[in-house]
Design an enzyme around this catalytic site. Structure first.
Site, mmCIF file in Angstrom:
data_model
loop_
_atom_site.group_PDB
_atom_site.id
_atom_site.type_symbol
_atom_site.label_atom_id
_atom_site.label_comp_id
_atom_site.label_asym_id
_atom_site.label_seq_id
_atom_site.Cartn_x
_atom_site.Cartn_y
_atom_site.Cartn_z
ATOM 1 N N GLY A 165 0.811 -1.215 0.000
ATOM 2 C CA GLY A 165 0.000 0.000 0.000
ATOM 3 C C GLY A 165 0.843 1.262 0.000
ATOM 4 O O GLY A 165 0.530 2.234 -0.709
ATOM 5 N N ILE A 166 1.921 1.254 0.780
ATOM 6 C CA ILE A 166 2.777 2.445 0.857
ATOM 7 C C ILE A 166 3.504 2.640 -0.474
ATOM 8 O O ILE A 166 3.564 3.744 -1.004
ATOM 9 C CB ILE A 166 3.783 2.339 2.022
ATOM 10 C CG1 ILE A 166 3.043 2.240 3.368
ATOM 11 C CG2 ILE A 166 4.738 3.532 2.027
ATOM 12 C CD1 ILE A 166 3.920 1.817 4.531
ATOM 13 N N THR A 245 11.698 4.608 4.864
ATOM 14 C CA THR A 245 10.580 4.900 5.765
ATOM 15 C C THR A 245 9.972 3.590 6.276
ATOM 16 O O THR A 245 8.871 3.588 6.808
ATOM 17 C CB THR A 245 9.473 5.705 5.042
ATOM 18 O OG1 THR A 245 9.110 5.001 3.849
ATOM 19 C CG2 THR A 245 9.924 7.113 4.691
ATOM 20 N N ALA A 246 10.702 2.468 6.060
ATOM 21 C CA ALA A 246 10.148 1.151 6.422
ATOM 22 C C ALA A 246 10.532 0.798 7.859
ATOM 23 O O ALA A 246 9.849 1.189 8.812
ATOM 24 C CB ALA A 246 10.631 0.110 5.436
ATOM 25 N N ARG A 247 11.640 0.093 8.010
ATOM 26 C CA ARG A 247 12.199 -0.217 9.324
ATOM 27 C C ARG A 247 13.714 -0.114 9.196
ATOM 28 O O ARG A 247 14.269 -0.477 8.151
ATOM 29 C CB ARG A 247 11.851 -1.642 9.767
ATOM 30 C CG ARG A 247 10.446 -1.836 10.275
ATOM 31 C CD ARG A 247 10.228 -1.167 11.637
ATOM 32 N NE ARG A 247 8.891 -1.419 12.169
ATOM 33 C CZ ARG A 247 7.831 -0.660 11.924
ATOM 34 N NH1 ARG A 247 7.933 0.387 11.140
ATOM 35 N NH2 ARG A 247 6.660 -0.963 12.448
ATOM 36 N N ASP A 271 13.839 7.887 8.085
ATOM 37 C CA ASP A 271 12.820 8.108 9.112
ATOM 38 C C ASP A 271 12.917 7.023 10.185
ATOM 39 O O ASP A 271 12.306 7.133 11.234
ATOM 40 C CB ASP A 271 11.424 8.096 8.467
ATOM 41 C CG ASP A 271 10.318 8.436 9.463
ATOM 42 O OD1 ASP A 271 10.519 9.366 10.270
ATOM 43 O OD2 ASP A 271 9.263 7.772 9.446
ATOM 44 N N GLU A 276 16.642 2.433 17.134
ATOM 45 C CA GLU A 276 15.922 3.619 17.600
ATOM 46 C C GLU A 276 15.791 3.588 19.116
ATOM 47 O O GLU A 276 15.538 2.519 19.659
ATOM 48 C CB GLU A 276 14.512 3.641 16.988
ATOM 49 C CG GLU A 276 14.525 3.939 15.519
ATOM 50 C CD GLU A 276 13.151 3.812 14.873
ATOM 51 O OE1 GLU A 276 12.145 3.924 15.584
ATOM 52 O OE2 GLU A 276 13.110 3.591 13.674
ATOM 53 N N HIS A 294 11.331 8.902 13.204
ATOM 54 C CA HIS A 294 10.222 7.968 12.978
ATOM 55 C C HIS A 294 8.869 8.697 13.026
ATOM 56 O O HIS A 294 8.035 8.439 13.897
ATOM 57 C CB HIS A 294 10.243 6.817 13.995
ATOM 58 C CG HIS A 294 9.524 5.585 13.475
ATOM 59 N ND1 HIS A 294 9.932 4.306 13.800
ATOM 60 C CD2 HIS A 294 8.446 5.442 12.666
ATOM 61 C CE1 HIS A 294 9.120 3.430 13.208
ATOM 62 N NE2 HIS A 294 8.207 4.110 12.522
#
Ligand SMILES: *[C@@H]1O[C@H](CO)[C@@H](O)[C@H](O)[C@H]1NC(C)=O
Length: 343
Positions: A165-166, A245-247, A271, A276, A294
């Protein structure tokens, strides 16, 4: 008949009315266990009859990862975990399947906000905006020596790794900016309702070789951890850009820093990070890196949509013993998993 019990291991913030509606059909228990150890104890006592759990990335701060150990300690009554997030790498889905527990996530609800974030990173990296901002905040204006001249997205090739979807939302946006969009995915997408496909399918090798900008939009799991490392980066064009922008774990941070410092990569937009909230100094201090803490789905609209989808899943679970947005690993196997006896 006692009402089904739902355990919240995460608070809700945005879909207040919908949560109130849910409370009409189920008893809502709020997790007050301070840590994993007491959570496990409470599973044998006050959480003993729960059928559903509401979890998010924040719940892992209490329970730790939902792994085989934790699942083995959960009450036998538990059948559903409704996770708030498109990524669910904190849940061992195969252990859940073995134990007869179904898992849902919130794809779709995150797509727009995450794709917008990817576009922000892509434009920022192409245009060297972080360099400009870095200098400005230090009190100096733009000069040809301190800020390299940028590139337009128009005519550049965006490679999307992971076309869910992204990825689709990103492809739609990137095309508006005149980018040529290619993608690689486990499966080639058959584009329905589209006269023209959103993006051209290419092999992984070709994706690396052709992309001016590589965007990572795939889930983190044992197959995708460090899917982009030194070898893969070396196959990219010199002066390429990577945005994630995933992981964090899908990218090898050490390889990334090396490629940045050697100049093989022009710029990086991140991101998400491997550890993290810890970010390596080499990234923080480099003005060719555009960084966000994030914030991909950090909008009121996305958070509301995610909570609403969680609630819809919980309603379906309570009323029909089914989930709506089942994680891909369990898709089509609901009957089979649900009939499994627990332990
Ligand atoms: C769980 O259900 C049983 C049987 O209905 C009941 O006796 C018990 O009190 C319940 N426990 C909790 C913690 O709700």
């Amino acid at each position: 008949m006692p009402r089904p019990q739902i355990l919240l291991v995460e608070e809700f913030y945005f879909a207040k009315k919908e949560w109130d509606d849910l409370a009409c059909i189920a008893d809502i228990l709020v997790c007050d266990s301070p840590n994993r150890e007491s959570f496990i104890q409470d599973c044998a006592s006050k959480y003993n009859n729960i059928t559903c759990i509401y979890s998010s990335w924040r719940s892992a701060e209490i329970t730790g990862v939902i792994d085989e150990e934790l699942i083995s300690k959960m009450p036998r009554s538990l059948r559903f975990i409704a996770h708030n997030g498109a990524g669910y790498d904190q849940i061992d889905v195969s252990a859940c399947s073995k134990a007869g527990i179904m898992v849902s996530h919130t794809p779709g609800a995150v797509s727009r906000a995450t794709a917008d974030t990817a576009i922000f990173l892509i434009l920022g990296c192409l245009r060297n905006f972080p360099q400009g901002e870095y200098n400005l905040r230090k009190g100096s204006w733009r000069s040809e020596t301190s800020v390299e001249i940028g590139n337009d997205p128009n005519g550049k090739t965006l490679g999307i790794l992971g076309m869910g979807g992204i990825g689709r939302s990103l492809a739609e946006r990137a095309r508006i900016f005149g980018m040529n969009v290619i993608y690689h995915n486990r499966q080639k997408i058959s584009w329905t309702n589209n006269a023209r496909p959103l993006a051209e399918y290419v092999s992984f090798e070709k994706l690396l070789a052709k992309s001016d900008v590589l965007s990572l939009n795939l889930p983190l799991n044992s197959n995708t951890r460090h899917i982009i490392s030194s070898l893969e980066i070396s196959k990219m064009k010199r002066g390429g850009i990577i945005v994630n922008t995933a992981r964090g774990g899908v990218l090898d941070t050490v390889a990334l820093i090396e490629a940045l410092e050697s100049g093989h990569l022009k710029s990086i937009g991140l991101d998400v990070f491997e550890e993290e909230p810890h970010i390596p100094r080499q990234l923080v201090e480099n003005p060719r890196v555009l960084l966000l803490p994030h914030m991909g789905t950090y909008t009121i609209e996305a958070q509301y949509d995610m909570e609403k989808l969680v609630i819809e899943n919980l309603e379906r679970a309570v009323e029909q013993a089914r989930l709506i947005t089942v994680v891909p690993e369990q898709k089509g196997q609901q009957e089979h998993i649900m009939t499994k006896r627990r332990y």
